[in-house]
Enzyme design. Sequence first.
Site, PDB file in Angstrom:
ATOM      1  N   LYS A 149       6.733   1.752   7.348  1.00 25.67           N
ATOM      2  CA  LYS A 149       5.453   2.058   6.712  1.00 25.67           C
ATOM      3  C   LYS A 149       4.246   1.725   7.588  1.00 25.67           C
ATOM      4  O   LYS A 149       3.147   2.201   7.330  1.00 25.67           O
ATOM      5  CB  LYS A 149       5.357   1.329   5.373  1.00 25.67           C
ATOM      6  CG  LYS A 149       6.369   1.818   4.360  1.00 25.67           C
ATOM      7  CD  LYS A 149       5.970   3.176   3.858  1.00 25.67           C
ATOM      8  CE  LYS A 149       6.857   3.659   2.749  1.00 25.67           C
ATOM      9  NZ  LYS A 149       6.285   4.789   2.047  1.00 25.67           N
TER      10      LYS A 149
HETATM   11  N1  PMP Z   1      12.622   2.501   1.411  1.00 22.50           N
HETATM   12  C1  PMP Z   1      11.710   1.538   1.249  1.00 22.50           C
HETATM   13  C2  PMP Z   1      12.165   0.121   1.311  1.00 22.50           C
HETATM   14  C3  PMP Z   1      10.368   1.882   0.985  1.00 22.50           C
HETATM   15  O1  PMP Z   1       9.452   0.909   0.831  1.00 22.50           O
HETATM   16  C4  PMP Z   1      10.013   3.240   0.879  1.00 22.50           C
HETATM   17  C5  PMP Z   1       8.601   3.609   0.529  1.00 22.50           C
HETATM   18  N2  PMP Z   1       8.380   3.671  -0.862  1.00 22.50           N
HETATM   19  C6  PMP Z   1      11.006   4.212   1.039  1.00 22.50           C
HETATM   20  C7  PMP Z   1      12.291   3.798   1.325  1.00 22.50           C
HETATM   21  C8  PMP Z   1      10.729   5.694   0.919  1.00 22.50           C
HETATM   22  O2  PMP Z   1       9.959   6.177   1.979  1.00 22.50           O
HETATM   23  P1  PMP Z   1       8.896   7.319   1.714  1.00 22.50           P
HETATM   24  O3  PMP Z   1       7.860   6.725   0.819  1.00 22.50           O
HETATM   25  O4  PMP Z   1       8.360   7.678   3.045  1.00 22.50           O
HETATM   26  O5  PMP Z   1       9.590   8.455   1.029  1.00 22.50           O
END
Ligand code: PMP
Length: 453
Positions: A44
Amino acid sequence: MKYYNNILQTIGNTPLVKIHTMCKEVDALVLSKIETVNPGNSVKDRMALQMIDDAEADGRLKPGGTIIEGTSGNTGMGLALVALLRGYKLICVLSDKQSKEKMDILRAVGAEVHVCPTNVAPDDPRSYYSVSKTLADTTPNSWYVNQYDNPSNTKAHYLTTGPEIWEQTEGKITHFVVGVGTGGTISGVGKYLKEKNPNIKIWGIDTYGSVFKKYHETGIFDENEIYPYITEGIGEDILPKNVDFSVIDKFEKVTDKDAAVYQRKLAKEEGIFVGNSAGSAIKGILQLKEELTKDDVVVVLFHDHGSRYVGKMFNDDWMRERGFLDEEKTSAVDLIKDHAGKHLVTVTEENPVSQALLLMNQYGISQIPVVEGNKCVGSLSDNHLFAKLLDNSELKELPIKHVMEAPLPEVDGKASIEEVSKLFSNGATAVVVNYDGDKKHIITYQDVIRAIA
Ligand code: PMP
Protein backbone atom coordinates in the site's frame (compact mmCIF):
# COMPACT_ATOMS: atom_id res chain seq x y z
CA MET A 1 28.25 6.49 -0.89
CA LYS A 2 25.05 4.72 -1.70
CA TYR A 3 22.02 5.92 0.19
CA TYR A 4 18.45 7.12 -0.23
CA ASN A 5 17.47 10.69 0.59
CA ASN A 6 14.43 9.60 2.55
CA ILE A 7 12.46 6.46 3.30
CA LEU A 8 9.91 7.13 0.54
CA GLN A 9 12.57 6.44 -2.07
CA THR A 10 12.74 2.83 -0.89
CA ILE A 11 9.15 2.11 -1.97
CA GLY A 12 8.80 -0.49 -4.73
CA ASN A 13 11.29 -2.72 -6.55
CA THR A 14 10.30 -5.63 -4.35
CA PRO A 15 11.72 -9.14 -4.91
CA LEU A 16 10.09 -12.09 -6.63
CA VAL A 17 10.60 -15.34 -4.70
CA LYS A 18 9.79 -18.88 -5.82
CA ILE A 19 7.39 -20.79 -3.61
CA HIS A 20 9.62 -23.51 -2.33
CA THR A 21 7.43 -26.39 -1.12
CA MET A 22 3.81 -25.31 -0.73
CA CYS A 23 3.01 -25.49 -4.44
CA LYS A 24 4.62 -28.87 -5.14
CA GLU A 25 1.28 -30.23 -6.28
CA VAL A 26 0.92 -27.37 -8.79
CA ASP A 27 2.47 -28.07 -12.19
CA ALA A 28 3.43 -24.45 -12.85
CA LEU A 29 6.26 -22.24 -11.57
CA VAL A 30 4.78 -20.14 -8.74
CA LEU A 31 6.58 -16.92 -7.81
CA SER A 32 5.61 -14.58 -5.00
CA LYS A 33 5.99 -10.81 -5.09
CA ILE A 34 7.07 -9.95 -1.55
CA GLU A 35 5.61 -6.51 -0.83
CA THR A 36 6.51 -6.65 2.85
CA VAL A 37 9.92 -5.13 2.12
CA ASN A 38 8.31 -1.77 1.40
CA PRO A 39 9.10 0.67 4.26
CA GLY A 40 5.55 0.49 5.62
CA ASN A 41 5.69 -3.31 5.25
CA SER A 42 2.94 -3.45 2.65
CA VAL A 43 2.17 -2.93 -1.02
CA LYS A 44 0.00 0.00 0.00
CA ASP A 45 3.00 2.33 0.28
CA ARG A 46 2.98 2.47 -3.50
CA MET A 47 -0.54 3.79 -3.87
CA ALA A 48 -0.36 6.00 -0.76
CA LEU A 49 2.56 7.87 -2.33
CA GLN A 50 0.83 8.10 -5.72
CA MET A 51 -2.46 9.34 -4.22
CA ILE A 52 -0.68 12.07 -2.25
CA ASP A 53 1.53 13.06 -5.19
CA ASP A 54 -1.53 13.43 -7.42
CA ALA A 55 -3.56 15.32 -4.80
CA GLU A 56 -0.69 17.75 -4.24
CA ALA A 57 -0.26 18.22 -7.96
CA ASP A 58 -3.87 19.26 -8.61
CA GLY A 59 -4.34 21.19 -5.37
CA ARG A 60 -6.74 18.84 -3.54
CA LEU A 61 -4.11 18.57 -0.79
CA LYS A 62 -2.68 21.87 0.38
CA PRO A 63 0.34 22.62 2.59
CA GLY A 64 -0.33 21.87 6.28
CA GLY A 65 -3.53 20.02 5.38
CA THR A 66 -5.15 17.05 7.12
CA ILE A 67 -5.39 13.74 5.30
CA ILE A 68 -8.43 11.60 6.20
CA GLU A 69 -8.89 7.99 5.22
CA GLY A 70 -10.88 4.87 6.05
CA THR A 71 -8.22 2.17 6.05
CA SER A 72 -7.67 -1.37 7.21
CA GLY A 73 -4.27 -0.24 8.39
CA ASN A 74 -1.87 -0.80 5.52
CA THR A 75 -2.93 2.22 3.47
CA GLY A 76 -2.84 4.21 6.70
CA MET A 77 0.76 3.18 7.27
CA GLY A 78 1.76 4.22 3.76
CA LEU A 79 -0.09 7.52 4.10
CA ALA A 80 1.49 8.09 7.52
CA LEU A 81 5.02 7.79 6.14
CA VAL A 82 4.34 10.25 3.33
CA ALA A 83 2.35 12.58 5.64
CA LEU A 84 5.05 12.82 8.28
CA LEU A 85 7.80 13.49 5.75
CA ARG A 86 5.74 16.17 4.01
CA GLY A 87 4.20 17.83 7.07
CA TYR A 88 0.55 16.74 6.88
CA LYS A 89 -1.67 15.53 9.72
CA LEU A 90 -3.28 12.10 9.19
CA ILE A 91 -6.56 10.78 10.61
CA CYS A 92 -7.27 7.05 9.99
CA VAL A 93 -10.70 5.49 10.44
CA LEU A 94 -10.62 1.73 11.06
CA SER A 95 -13.24 -0.97 11.60
CA ASP A 96 -13.07 -2.79 14.92
CA LYS A 97 -12.26 -6.17 13.34
CA GLN A 98 -8.80 -4.94 12.37
CA SER A 99 -5.98 -6.24 14.51
CA LYS A 100 -4.88 -4.15 17.48
CA GLU A 101 -1.34 -4.29 16.13
CA LYS A 102 -2.44 -2.39 13.03
CA MET A 103 -3.99 0.35 15.17
CA ASP A 104 -0.91 0.63 17.42
CA ILE A 105 1.41 0.75 14.41
CA LEU A 106 -0.57 3.64 12.94
CA ARG A 107 -0.38 5.54 16.22
CA ALA A 108 3.37 4.83 16.36
CA VAL A 109 3.87 6.75 13.12
CA GLY A 110 1.85 9.70 14.27
CA ALA A 111 -1.65 9.02 12.92
CA GLU A 112 -4.84 9.74 14.85
CA VAL A 113 -6.99 6.56 14.88
CA HIS A 114 -10.82 6.32 14.99
CA VAL A 115 -12.35 2.84 15.43
CA CYS A 116 -15.85 2.03 14.05
CA PRO A 117 -18.09 -1.05 14.34
CA THR A 118 -17.69 -3.64 11.54
CA ASN A 119 -21.17 -5.11 11.50
CA VAL A 120 -23.13 -2.09 10.27
CA ALA A 121 -24.23 -1.27 6.72
CA PRO A 122 -21.89 0.98 4.68
CA ASP A 123 -24.49 3.80 4.71
CA ASP A 124 -24.98 3.56 8.51
CA PRO A 125 -23.59 6.77 10.10
CA ARG A 126 -21.37 4.60 12.37
CA SER A 127 -19.74 2.73 9.47
CA TYR A 128 -16.15 3.49 8.67
CA TYR A 129 -17.11 4.75 5.23
CA SER A 130 -19.59 7.25 6.77
CA VAL A 131 -17.36 8.35 9.66
CA SER A 132 -14.49 9.06 7.25
CA LYS A 133 -16.76 11.16 5.03
CA THR A 134 -18.19 13.11 7.98
CA LEU A 135 -14.72 13.85 9.36
CA ALA A 136 -13.66 15.05 5.92
CA ASP A 137 -16.70 17.35 5.70
CA THR A 138 -16.10 18.90 9.12
CA THR A 139 -12.28 19.19 9.29
CA PRO A 140 -10.89 22.43 7.78
CA ASN A 141 -8.20 22.16 5.08
CA SER A 142 -8.72 18.40 4.85
CA TRP A 143 -8.58 15.95 1.99
CA TYR A 144 -10.49 12.67 1.99
CA VAL A 145 -8.33 10.13 0.20
CA ASN A 146 -11.00 7.50 -0.59
CA GLN A 147 -8.74 4.68 -1.74
CA TYR A 148 -11.80 2.78 -2.99
CA ASP A 149 -12.66 5.22 -5.73
CA ASN A 150 -9.41 7.20 -6.08
CA PRO A 151 -7.93 6.41 -9.54
CA SER A 152 -4.37 7.10 -8.31
CA ASN A 153 -4.63 3.79 -6.40
CA THR A 154 -4.87 1.74 -9.61
CA LYS A 155 -2.44 4.10 -11.34
CA ALA A 156 0.33 3.33 -8.81
CA HIS A 157 0.19 -0.36 -9.71
CA TYR A 158 -0.10 0.35 -13.43
CA LEU A 159 3.05 2.51 -13.22
CA THR A 160 5.17 0.45 -10.82
CA THR A 161 3.98 -3.03 -9.70
CA GLY A 162 2.85 -4.17 -13.16
CA PRO A 163 6.08 -3.15 -14.98
CA GLU A 164 8.23 -4.69 -12.21
CA ILE A 165 6.45 -8.05 -12.57
CA TRP A 166 6.70 -7.94 -16.36
CA GLU A 167 10.44 -7.22 -16.23
CA GLN A 168 11.21 -9.65 -13.41
CA THR A 169 9.54 -12.51 -15.32
CA GLU A 170 11.04 -11.34 -18.63
CA GLY A 171 7.51 -11.24 -20.00
CA LYS A 172 7.00 -14.96 -19.26
CA ILE A 173 4.22 -14.44 -16.70
CA THR A 174 1.02 -16.32 -17.64
CA HIS A 175 -1.12 -15.77 -14.51
CA PHE A 176 -1.34 -13.02 -11.92
CA VAL A 177 -3.11 -13.93 -8.68
CA VAL A 178 -3.96 -11.48 -5.90
CA GLY A 179 -6.46 -10.72 -3.13
CA VAL A 180 -8.94 -7.99 -4.00
CA GLY A 181 -10.08 -5.24 -1.62
CA THR A 182 -10.19 -1.77 -3.13
CA GLY A 183 -9.18 -3.41 -6.42
CA GLY A 184 -6.23 -1.08 -6.97
CA THR A 185 -3.60 -3.81 -7.09
CA ILE A 186 -5.42 -6.21 -9.39
CA SER A 187 -6.73 -3.50 -11.72
CA GLY A 188 -3.45 -1.61 -12.14
CA VAL A 189 -1.25 -4.69 -12.51
CA GLY A 190 -3.92 -6.47 -14.60
CA LYS A 191 -4.32 -3.56 -17.00
CA TYR A 192 -0.56 -3.23 -17.50
CA LEU A 193 0.00 -6.95 -18.04
CA LYS A 194 -2.97 -7.35 -20.41
CA GLU A 195 -1.66 -4.45 -22.49
CA LYS A 196 1.67 -6.28 -22.75
CA ASN A 197 0.06 -9.65 -23.42
CA PRO A 198 -3.73 -10.05 -23.50
CA ASN A 199 -3.40 -13.81 -22.89
CA ILE A 200 -2.18 -13.32 -19.33
CA LYS A 201 -4.86 -14.48 -16.93
CA ILE A 202 -5.76 -12.23 -14.01
CA TRP A 203 -7.29 -14.09 -11.05
CA GLY A 204 -8.79 -12.25 -8.08
CA ILE A 205 -9.01 -13.86 -4.66
CA ASP A 206 -12.23 -13.13 -2.82
CA THR A 207 -13.64 -14.22 0.52
CA TYR A 208 -16.96 -15.72 1.64
CA GLY A 209 -19.14 -12.81 2.77
CA SER A 210 -18.06 -10.55 -0.12
CA VAL A 211 -19.92 -9.49 -3.26
CA PHE A 212 -17.12 -9.63 -5.86
CA LYS A 213 -17.29 -13.17 -7.26
CA LYS A 214 -21.01 -13.25 -7.82
CA TYR A 215 -21.04 -9.73 -9.28
CA HIS A 216 -18.25 -10.66 -11.70
CA GLU A 217 -20.03 -13.82 -12.82
CA THR A 218 -23.61 -12.56 -13.02
CA GLY A 219 -23.59 -8.75 -12.92
CA ILE A 220 -25.81 -9.01 -9.84
CA PHE A 221 -24.92 -7.12 -6.67
CA ASP A 222 -26.38 -9.65 -4.25
CA GLU A 223 -26.82 -8.38 -0.70
CA ASN A 224 -27.40 -11.97 0.41
CA GLU A 225 -23.72 -12.63 -0.27
CA ILE A 226 -22.77 -10.12 2.44
CA TYR A 227 -22.04 -11.31 5.98
CA PRO A 228 -19.25 -10.69 8.50
CA TYR A 229 -16.02 -12.58 7.88
CA ILE A 230 -12.63 -12.83 9.52
CA THR A 231 -10.23 -12.60 6.57
CA GLU A 232 -8.50 -9.20 6.57
CA GLY A 233 -7.88 -6.86 3.66
CA ILE A 234 -9.91 -8.54 0.93
CA GLY A 235 -13.57 -8.81 -0.08
CA GLU A 236 -16.07 -5.97 0.08
CA ASP A 237 -19.73 -5.18 0.68
CA ILE A 238 -19.50 -2.37 -1.91
CA LEU A 239 -18.24 -2.13 -5.47
CA PRO A 240 -15.19 0.17 -5.31
CA LYS A 241 -14.54 2.13 -8.51
CA ASN A 242 -10.98 0.78 -8.45
CA VAL A 243 -12.16 -2.75 -9.22
CA ASP A 244 -11.94 -2.96 -13.00
CA PHE A 245 -13.97 -6.13 -13.57
CA SER A 246 -13.03 -6.10 -17.25
CA VAL A 247 -9.37 -7.02 -16.59
CA ILE A 248 -10.25 -9.80 -14.15
CA ASP A 249 -10.73 -13.25 -15.68
CA LYS A 250 -11.91 -15.08 -12.60
CA PHE A 251 -12.60 -14.76 -8.89
CA GLU A 252 -11.93 -17.59 -6.45
CA LYS A 253 -13.25 -17.59 -2.89
CA VAL A 254 -11.20 -18.91 0.03
CA THR A 255 -12.59 -19.58 3.52
CA ASP A 256 -11.52 -17.69 6.66
CA LYS A 257 -10.09 -20.88 8.11
CA ASP A 258 -8.02 -21.69 5.03
CA ALA A 259 -6.74 -18.12 4.81
CA ALA A 260 -5.44 -18.38 8.38
CA VAL A 261 -4.10 -21.93 8.05
CA TYR A 262 -2.25 -21.17 4.79
CA GLN A 263 -0.91 -17.88 6.15
CA ARG A 264 0.70 -19.91 8.95
CA LYS A 265 2.00 -22.48 6.46
CA LEU A 266 3.71 -19.71 4.47
CA ALA A 267 5.61 -18.74 7.62
CA LYS A 268 6.38 -22.31 8.74
CA GLU A 269 7.10 -24.00 5.41
CA GLU A 270 8.48 -21.16 3.29
CA GLY A 271 9.89 -18.73 5.86
CA ILE A 272 7.68 -16.09 4.25
CA PHE A 273 6.11 -14.18 7.13
CA VAL A 274 3.18 -12.42 5.53
CA GLY A 275 -0.39 -11.30 6.13
CA ASN A 276 -3.76 -12.95 6.04
CA SER A 277 -4.64 -12.16 2.43
CA ALA A 278 -1.44 -13.93 1.36
CA GLY A 279 -2.84 -17.10 2.94
CA SER A 280 -6.01 -16.66 0.87
CA ALA A 281 -4.02 -16.05 -2.30
CA ILE A 282 -1.77 -19.10 -2.01
CA LYS A 283 -4.73 -21.31 -1.13
CA GLY A 284 -6.62 -19.89 -4.10
CA ILE A 285 -3.81 -21.09 -6.40
CA LEU A 286 -3.98 -24.57 -4.88
CA GLN A 287 -7.77 -24.61 -5.40
CA LEU A 288 -7.24 -23.70 -9.07
CA LYS A 289 -4.28 -26.00 -9.71
CA GLU A 290 -6.19 -28.06 -12.32
CA GLU A 291 -6.21 -24.98 -14.55
CA LEU A 292 -2.41 -24.65 -14.50
CA THR A 293 0.14 -26.48 -16.63
CA LYS A 294 3.90 -26.94 -16.46
CA ASP A 295 4.88 -24.05 -18.70
CA ASP A 296 2.80 -21.55 -16.76
CA VAL A 297 4.47 -18.84 -14.72
CA VAL A 298 2.21 -17.70 -11.91
CA VAL A 299 2.92 -14.55 -9.93
CA VAL A 300 1.10 -14.17 -6.62
CA LEU A 301 1.36 -10.91 -4.71
CA PHE A 302 1.69 -10.92 -0.93
CA HIS A 303 0.35 -7.64 0.37
CA ASP A 304 1.59 -7.21 3.91
CA HIS A 305 3.74 -8.43 6.79
CA GLY A 306 2.95 -11.19 9.30
CA SER A 307 3.88 -9.04 12.31
CA ARG A 308 0.49 -7.33 11.99
CA TYR A 309 -1.22 -10.63 12.82
CA VAL A 310 0.74 -11.93 15.82
CA GLY A 311 -2.24 -11.43 18.13
CA LYS A 312 -4.56 -13.18 15.68
CA MET A 313 -3.66 -15.79 13.05
CA PHE A 314 -0.21 -16.39 14.58
CA ASN A 315 -1.69 -16.88 18.04
CA ASP A 316 -2.72 -20.49 18.86
CA ASP A 317 -5.43 -19.50 21.35
CA TRP A 318 -7.04 -17.14 18.84
CA MET A 319 -6.99 -19.90 16.20
CA ARG A 320 -8.33 -22.52 18.62
CA GLU A 321 -11.23 -20.31 19.75
CA ARG A 322 -12.39 -20.12 16.14
CA GLY A 323 -11.94 -23.83 15.47
CA PHE A 324 -9.11 -23.07 13.00
CA LEU A 325 -6.55 -25.42 14.60
CA ASP A 326 -7.03 -28.97 13.40
CA GLU A 327 -6.13 -30.58 16.69
CA GLU A 328 -7.62 -33.96 17.17
CA LYS A 329 -10.06 -33.86 20.05
CA THR A 330 -10.53 -37.29 21.60
CA SER A 331 -10.93 -36.83 25.35
CA ALA A 332 -12.87 -34.64 27.75
CA VAL A 333 -9.83 -32.51 28.62
CA ASP A 334 -9.30 -31.68 24.91
CA LEU A 335 -12.72 -30.04 24.91
CA ILE A 336 -11.70 -27.35 27.37
CA LYS A 337 -8.22 -26.60 25.98
CA ASP A 338 -9.17 -23.13 24.77
CA HIS A 339 -10.53 -22.02 28.15
CA ALA A 340 -8.43 -24.12 30.52
CA GLY A 341 -6.40 -21.00 31.34
CA LYS A 342 -9.50 -19.17 32.60
CA HIS A 343 -10.55 -19.85 36.18
CA LEU A 344 -13.71 -21.85 36.86
CA VAL A 345 -16.48 -19.63 38.22
CA THR A 346 -18.11 -21.28 41.27
CA VAL A 347 -20.36 -20.38 44.22
CA THR A 348 -20.90 -21.94 47.63
CA GLU A 349 -24.17 -23.10 49.23
CA GLU A 350 -24.11 -20.16 51.64
CA ASN A 351 -23.60 -17.44 48.97
CA PRO A 352 -26.77 -15.44 48.24
CA VAL A 353 -28.58 -16.21 44.97
CA SER A 354 -27.89 -12.61 43.90
CA GLN A 355 -24.16 -13.44 43.85
CA ALA A 356 -24.76 -16.25 41.33
CA LEU A 357 -26.87 -13.92 39.16
CA LEU A 358 -24.13 -11.31 39.23
CA LEU A 359 -21.47 -13.83 38.18
CA MET A 360 -23.64 -15.27 35.39
CA ASN A 361 -24.16 -11.81 34.06
CA GLN A 362 -20.54 -10.71 34.41
CA TYR A 363 -19.05 -13.78 32.70
CA GLY A 364 -21.93 -14.47 30.27
CA ILE A 365 -22.37 -18.03 31.57
CA SER A 366 -25.56 -20.02 31.97
CA GLN A 367 -24.57 -22.52 34.66
CA ILE A 368 -22.41 -22.47 37.80
CA PRO A 369 -21.25 -25.40 39.95
CA VAL A 370 -21.92 -25.03 43.68
CA VAL A 371 -18.84 -26.24 45.59
CA GLU A 372 -17.71 -27.03 49.11
CA GLY A 373 -13.92 -27.15 49.11
CA ASN A 374 -13.06 -29.09 45.97
CA LYS A 375 -16.32 -31.06 45.90
CA CYS A 376 -19.31 -30.20 43.71
CA VAL A 377 -22.42 -30.30 45.88
CA GLY A 378 -24.93 -28.71 43.55
CA SER A 379 -25.40 -26.51 40.52
CA LEU A 380 -27.36 -23.53 39.26
CA SER A 381 -28.59 -22.94 35.73
CA ASP A 382 -30.05 -19.70 34.37
CA ASN A 383 -33.30 -21.39 33.22
CA HIS A 384 -33.95 -22.89 36.63
CA LEU A 385 -33.08 -19.67 38.47
CA PHE A 386 -35.28 -17.62 36.16
CA ALA A 387 -38.29 -19.89 36.78
CA LYS A 388 -37.73 -19.80 40.54
CA LEU A 389 -37.35 -16.02 40.61
CA LEU A 390 -40.55 -15.56 38.61
CA ASP A 391 -42.35 -17.44 41.39
CA ASN A 392 -40.67 -15.53 44.19
CA SER A 393 -38.37 -12.57 43.56
CA GLU A 394 -37.31 -12.49 47.22
CA LEU A 395 -35.31 -15.65 46.68
CA LYS A 396 -32.50 -13.39 45.51
CA GLU A 397 -31.26 -12.75 49.03
CA LEU A 398 -31.55 -16.34 50.26
CA PRO A 399 -28.57 -18.72 50.39
CA ILE A 400 -28.05 -20.73 47.22
CA LYS A 401 -28.71 -24.03 49.01
CA HIS A 402 -32.45 -23.21 48.94
CA VAL A 403 -32.65 -23.16 45.16
CA MET A 404 -29.74 -25.21 43.85
CA GLU A 405 -30.16 -28.22 41.64
CA ALA A 406 -28.29 -31.54 41.68
CA PRO A 407 -24.54 -31.37 41.00
CA LEU A 408 -23.50 -31.48 37.35
CA PRO A 409 -22.28 -34.89 36.20
CA GLU A 410 -18.50 -35.28 36.49
CA VAL A 411 -16.02 -37.07 34.26
CA ASP A 412 -12.30 -37.72 34.35
CA GLY A 413 -10.16 -35.74 31.87
CA LYS A 414 -9.41 -38.97 30.02
CA ALA A 415 -13.09 -39.77 29.41
CA SER A 416 -13.94 -40.10 25.73
CA ILE A 417 -15.93 -37.47 23.84
CA GLU A 418 -18.63 -40.12 23.27
CA GLU A 419 -19.00 -40.53 27.04
CA VAL A 420 -19.36 -36.77 27.47
CA SER A 421 -21.84 -36.52 24.59
CA LYS A 422 -23.97 -39.25 26.15
CA LEU A 423 -24.31 -37.18 29.35
CA PHE A 424 -25.59 -34.24 27.29
CA SER A 425 -28.06 -36.41 25.41
CA ASN A 426 -29.34 -37.66 28.78
CA GLY A 427 -30.23 -34.09 29.70
CA ALA A 428 -27.11 -32.64 31.38
CA THR A 429 -26.83 -28.86 30.85
CA ALA A 430 -23.06 -29.00 31.42
CA VAL A 431 -20.44 -31.49 32.62
CA VAL A 432 -17.60 -30.98 35.11
CA VAL A 433 -14.24 -32.41 34.08
CA ASN A 434 -11.53 -33.33 36.63
CA TYR A 435 -7.96 -33.16 35.34
CA ASP A 436 -4.32 -32.49 36.30
CA GLY A 437 -4.80 -33.73 39.88
CA ASP A 438 -7.32 -31.45 41.55
CA LYS A 439 -8.28 -29.12 38.70
CA LYS A 440 -11.89 -28.79 37.55
CA HIS A 441 -13.47 -27.16 34.57
CA ILE A 442 -16.82 -27.06 32.91
CA ILE A 443 -17.68 -28.54 29.49
CA THR A 444 -20.62 -26.87 27.77
CA TYR A 445 -22.81 -28.09 24.96
CA GLN A 446 -21.03 -25.60 22.67
CA ASP A 447 -17.64 -27.19 23.48
CA VAL A 448 -18.93 -30.59 22.34
CA ILE A 449 -20.54 -29.19 19.18
CA ARG A 450 -17.31 -27.41 18.25
CA ALA A 451 -15.35 -30.66 18.68
CA ILE A 452 -17.60 -32.75 16.48
CA ALA A 453 -18.51 -30.08 13.90
N1 PMP B 1 -4.48 -7.58 1.45
C1 PMP B 1 -4.32 -6.68 2.43
C2 PMP B 1 -3.68 -7.13 3.70
C3 PMP B 1 -4.81 -5.37 2.25
O1 PMP B 1 -4.64 -4.47 3.23
C4 PMP B 1 -5.46 -5.03 1.05
C5 PMP B 1 -6.03 -3.66 0.88
N2 PMP B 1 -7.35 -3.55 1.37
C6 PMP B 1 -5.61 -6.01 0.06
C7 PMP B 1 -5.09 -7.27 0.30
C8 PMP B 1 -6.32 -5.75 -1.25
O2 PMP B 1 -5.59 -4.90 -2.08
P1 PMP B 1 -6.36 -3.87 -3.00
O3 PMP B 1 -7.04 -2.91 -2.08
O4 PMP B 1 -5.32 -3.23 -3.84
O5 PMP B 1 -7.38 -4.62 -3.80
